[in-house]
Design an enzyme around this catalytic site. Structure first.
Site, PDB file in Angstrom:
ATOM      1  CB  THR A 181      66.496  98.016 -27.637  1.00 38.31           C
ATOM      2  OG1 THR A 181      65.162  98.680 -27.285  1.00 38.31           O
ATOM      3  CG2 THR A 181      66.066  96.930 -28.260  1.00 38.31           C
ATOM      4  CG  LEU A 182      65.843  97.565 -21.331  1.00 39.77           C
ATOM      5  CD1 LEU A 182      65.569  98.437 -20.106  1.00 39.77           C
ATOM      6  CD2 LEU A 182      65.779  96.200 -21.150  1.00 39.77           C
ATOM      7  CB  SER A 183      61.902  99.656 -27.116  1.00 36.51           C
ATOM      8  OG  SER A 183      62.376 100.817 -26.562  1.00 36.51           O
ATOM      9  CB  THR A 221      67.433 103.957 -30.451  1.00 40.02           C
ATOM     10  OG1 THR A 221      68.264 104.637 -29.708  1.00 40.02           O
ATOM     11  CG2 THR A 221      68.035 102.479 -31.153  1.00 40.02           C
ATOM     12  CE  LYS A 243      66.639 108.319 -29.879  1.00 41.82           C
ATOM     13  NZ  LYS A 243      66.717 109.086 -28.702  1.00 41.82           N
ATOM     14  CG  ASP A 290      63.901 110.605 -26.852  1.00 42.70           C
ATOM     15  OD1 ASP A 290      63.370 109.713 -26.229  1.00 42.70           O
ATOM     16  OD2 ASP A 290      64.510 110.442 -27.601  1.00 42.70           O
ATOM     17  N   GLY A 309      72.729 112.982 -28.568  1.00 41.88           N
ATOM     18  CA  GLY A 309      71.118 112.989 -29.045  1.00 41.88           C
ATOM     19  C   GLY A 309      70.262 113.392 -27.744  1.00 41.88           C
ATOM     20  CG  LEU A 335      68.827 111.945 -19.267  1.00 40.63           C
ATOM     21  CD1 LEU A 335      68.850 111.958 -20.889  1.00 40.63           C
ATOM     22  CD2 LEU A 335      67.833 112.288 -18.507  1.00 40.63           C
ATOM     23  CE1 TYR A 385      67.961 101.591 -19.825  1.00 43.98           C
ATOM     24  CE2 TYR A 385      67.196 103.787 -20.518  1.00 43.98           C
ATOM     25  CZ  TYR A 385      67.775 102.450 -20.861  1.00 43.98           C
ATOM     26  OH  TYR A 385      67.870 102.147 -22.144  1.00 43.98           O
ATOM     27  N   GLY A 388      66.496 107.563 -15.000  1.00 42.47           N
ATOM     28  CA  GLY A 388      66.223 107.479 -16.662  1.00 42.47           C
ATOM     29  C   GLY A 388      64.900 106.741 -16.828  1.00 42.47           C
TER      30      GLY A 388
HETATM   31  P1  NAP Z   1      75.161 110.214 -27.418  1.00 40.35           P
HETATM   32  O1  NAP Z   1      74.455 110.841 -28.458  1.00 40.35           O
HETATM   33  O2  NAP Z   1      76.177 109.165 -27.773  1.00 40.35           O
HETATM   34  O3  NAP Z   1      75.632 111.194 -26.365  1.00 40.35           O
HETATM   35  C1  NAP Z   1      76.525 110.862 -25.384  1.00 40.35           C
HETATM   36  C2  NAP Z   1      77.250 112.194 -24.675  1.00 40.35           C
HETATM   37  O4  NAP Z   1      78.003 112.171 -23.735  1.00 40.35           O
HETATM   38  C3  NAP Z   1      78.148 113.084 -25.803  1.00 40.35           C
HETATM   39  O5  NAP Z   1      77.874 114.375 -25.587  1.00 40.35           O
HETATM   40  C4  NAP Z   1      79.476 112.527 -25.501  1.00 40.35           C
HETATM   41  O6  NAP Z   1      80.561 113.338 -25.931  1.00 40.35           O
HETATM   42  C5  NAP Z   1      79.272 112.565 -23.926  1.00 40.35           C
HETATM   43  N1  NAP Z   1      80.337 111.708 -23.173  1.00 40.35           N
HETATM   44  C6  NAP Z   1      80.574 110.384 -23.319  1.00 40.35           C
HETATM   45  N2  NAP Z   1      81.620 109.931 -22.477  1.00 40.35           N
HETATM   46  C7  NAP Z   1      82.036 111.151 -21.980  1.00 40.35           C
HETATM   47  C8  NAP Z   1      82.866 111.500 -20.870  1.00 40.35           C
HETATM   48  N3  NAP Z   1      83.634 110.387 -20.480  1.00 40.35           N
HETATM   49  N4  NAP Z   1      83.200 112.361 -20.544  1.00 40.35           N
HETATM   50  C9  NAP Z   1      82.256 113.692 -20.998  1.00 40.35           C
HETATM   51  N5  NAP Z   1      81.274 113.551 -21.817  1.00 40.35           N
HETATM   52  C10 NAP Z   1      81.216 112.331 -22.206  1.00 40.35           C
HETATM   53  O7  NAP Z   1      74.120 109.447 -26.534  1.00 40.35           O
HETATM   54  P2  NAP Z   1      72.683 109.744 -26.095  1.00 40.35           P
HETATM   55  O8  NAP Z   1      71.661 109.079 -26.941  1.00 40.35           O
HETATM   56  O9  NAP Z   1      72.609 111.308 -25.866  1.00 40.35           O
HETATM   57  O10 NAP Z   1      72.557 108.896 -24.487  1.00 40.35           O
HETATM   58  C11 NAP Z   1      73.351 109.460 -23.536  1.00 40.35           C
HETATM   59  C12 NAP Z   1      73.006 108.723 -22.185  1.00 40.35           C
HETATM   60  O11 NAP Z   1      71.481 109.149 -22.051  1.00 40.35           O
HETATM   61  C13 NAP Z   1      73.075 107.193 -22.257  1.00 40.35           C
HETATM   62  O12 NAP Z   1      73.478 106.923 -20.889  1.00 40.35           O
HETATM   63  C14 NAP Z   1      71.625 106.703 -22.515  1.00 40.35           C
HETATM   64  O13 NAP Z   1      71.436 105.276 -21.941  1.00 40.35           O
HETATM   65  C15 NAP Z   1      70.783 107.710 -21.812  1.00 40.35           C
HETATM   66  N6  NAP Z   1      69.403 107.957 -22.665  1.00 40.35           N
HETATM   67  C16 NAP Z   1      68.671 107.553 -21.850  1.00 40.35           C
HETATM   68  C17 NAP Z   1      67.189 107.884 -22.275  1.00 40.35           C
HETATM   69  C18 NAP Z   1      65.895 107.474 -21.141  1.00 40.35           C
HETATM   70  O14 NAP Z   1      64.805 107.224 -21.839  1.00 40.35           O
HETATM   71  N7  NAP Z   1      66.258 107.448 -20.071  1.00 40.35           N
HETATM   72  C19 NAP Z   1      67.054 107.874 -23.437  1.00 40.35           C
HETATM   73  C20 NAP Z   1      68.186 108.439 -24.160  1.00 40.35           C
HETATM   74  C21 NAP Z   1      69.444 108.233 -23.699  1.00 40.35           C
HETATM   75  P3  NAP Z   1      81.423 113.087 -26.998  1.00 40.35           P
HETATM   76  O15 NAP Z   1      80.867 113.188 -28.212  1.00 40.35           O
HETATM   77  O16 NAP Z   1      82.438 114.332 -26.765  1.00 40.35           O
HETATM   78  O17 NAP Z   1      82.030 111.563 -26.744  1.00 40.35           O
END
Ligand code: NAP
Length: 285
Positions: free
Chosen positions: A21-23, A68, A72, A108, A135, A226, A228, A249
């Site tokens: 986490t970078l928070s 996180t 969540k 978010d 999420g 999203l 970063y 992101g």
């Molecule tokens: P998450 O709940 O684990 O969701 C990830 C999603 O990506 C799921 O739908 C997963 O599908 C899909 N996925 C993973 N690998 C895949 C692949 N090879 N092909 C197709 N779909 C794939 O994670 P999250 O919290 O939503 O975070 C997701 C991304 O957003 C991360 O990169 C995170 O760093 C970024 N993020 C950024 C911020 C920000 O503030 N910038 C905030 C939150 C998240 P399956 O369930 O089928 O594996």
């Protein structure tokens, strides 16, 4: 590092894993800049320990905390109250105190919208493609719905989970799209949002859409990743090469954090200081 005394107040983030986490960098820089006697720390909380951890944070008089992966959604039943927005999203990323007890909300959505709202764009006329149904996608879909976007296509690789994600809201503007079909809507789409980890470091040469796919987008489309780390991802490099507007992101991370801090300390967050702290932390990773 702030001087810790008997008056130091505690903030933090719960997650599993939590070491990346970078928070803490972002929040501690802000707290120090504001001269507040607070410290923000990471708490590694495993799923089976969630209930105990929330009671413990209360007992220890923690002022508030972020939530996180993977808590969540799981945290919802343990809170005294949940904001309308967090209920709409179905996920909480920020918790603060009230007289009733812990209140969960979701910053978010605000974080995601912050860089989009800086531009004039006919949001209510556009179609959006959201890649992934995890999420972060819940906040993105809610934000796009609240912007009034005409159609929201959501693509993911597991059909049943995709269907369950889409039908978890009553909204008629959501359309599931099989992963193999994800590029088929691009001619109609003005905003593409990658919420999958595809392209995240160390897998920097991966992308959820190819340059050929991106060629199908209208010239005015925005591609928003999203992720970063790295900045930019390969997806954003391809979008830039195509001459499209891109967003990474970092602004989302910054603005969700700033909004959370404002709940806890009741004053405006120093976003420029927080942005510098994030950039420094990312630069040293
Ligand atoms: P998450 O709940 O684990 O969701 C990830 C999603 O990506 C799921 O739908 C997963 O599908 C899909 N996925 C993973 N690998 C895949 C692949 N090879 N092909 C197709 N779909 C794939 O994670 P999250 O919290 O939503 O975070 C997701 C991304 O957003 C991360 O990169 C995170 O760093 C970024 N993020 C950024 C911020 C920000 O503030 N910038 C905030 C939150 C998240 P399956 O369930 O089928 O594996």
């Amino acid at each position: 590092m702030p001087k810790i005394s008997g008056q130091t107040q505690l903030l933090g983030v719960i997650g599993d894993p939590i070491e990346h986490t970078l928070s803490p960098e972002m929040h501690n820089a802000a707290l120090e800049y504001l001269g507040l006697n607070y410290i923000y720390v990471p708490f590694w909380v495993k799923p089976q320990q969630l209930a105990g951890a929330i009671a413990g944070l209360d007992a220890l008089n923690v002022v508030g905390f972020n939530v996180t992966i993977p808590h969540k959604e799981a945290i919802l039943p343990y809170l005294a109250d949940v904001s309308d927005l967090a209920q709409q999203v179905g996920a909480v990323n920020t918790v603060y105190r009230s007289e009733k007890g812990w209140v969960g909300t979701n910053t978010d959505v605000h974080g995601f919208l912050a860089p989009l709202q800086q531009q004039t764009y006919p949001w209510s006329e556009i179609a959006v493609l959201v890649l992934g149904y995890g999420g972060a996608a819940r906040a993105v879909v809610t934000a796009c719905y609240n912007l009034g976007c005409r159609q929201i296509y959501i693509s993911g690789r597991q059909g049943e989970r995709l269907e369950a994600f889409v039908t978890s809201w009553p909204w008629r503007t959501l359309y599931p799209l099989a992963w193999s079909e994800r590029a088929t809507c691009l001619e109609k789409v003005s905003l593409v949002v990658n919420t999958t980890p595809i392209g995240m470091s160390p897998h920097r040469d991966a992308t959820p859409l190819t340059g050929e796919d991106l060629a199908r987008l209208p010239d005015t489309a925005i591609v928003y990743d999203l992720i970063y780390k790295p900045r930019p991802t390969l997806l954003l490099q391809l979008a830039m090469a195509r001459g499209l507007q891109t967003l990474d992101g970092l602004a989302m991370l910054l603005h969700q954090g700033a909004a959370a801090l404002e709940y806890w300390i009741g004053q405006p967050a120093p976003t420029a200081i927080m942005a510098t702290a994030l950039e420094t932390a990312l630069g040293t990773e």
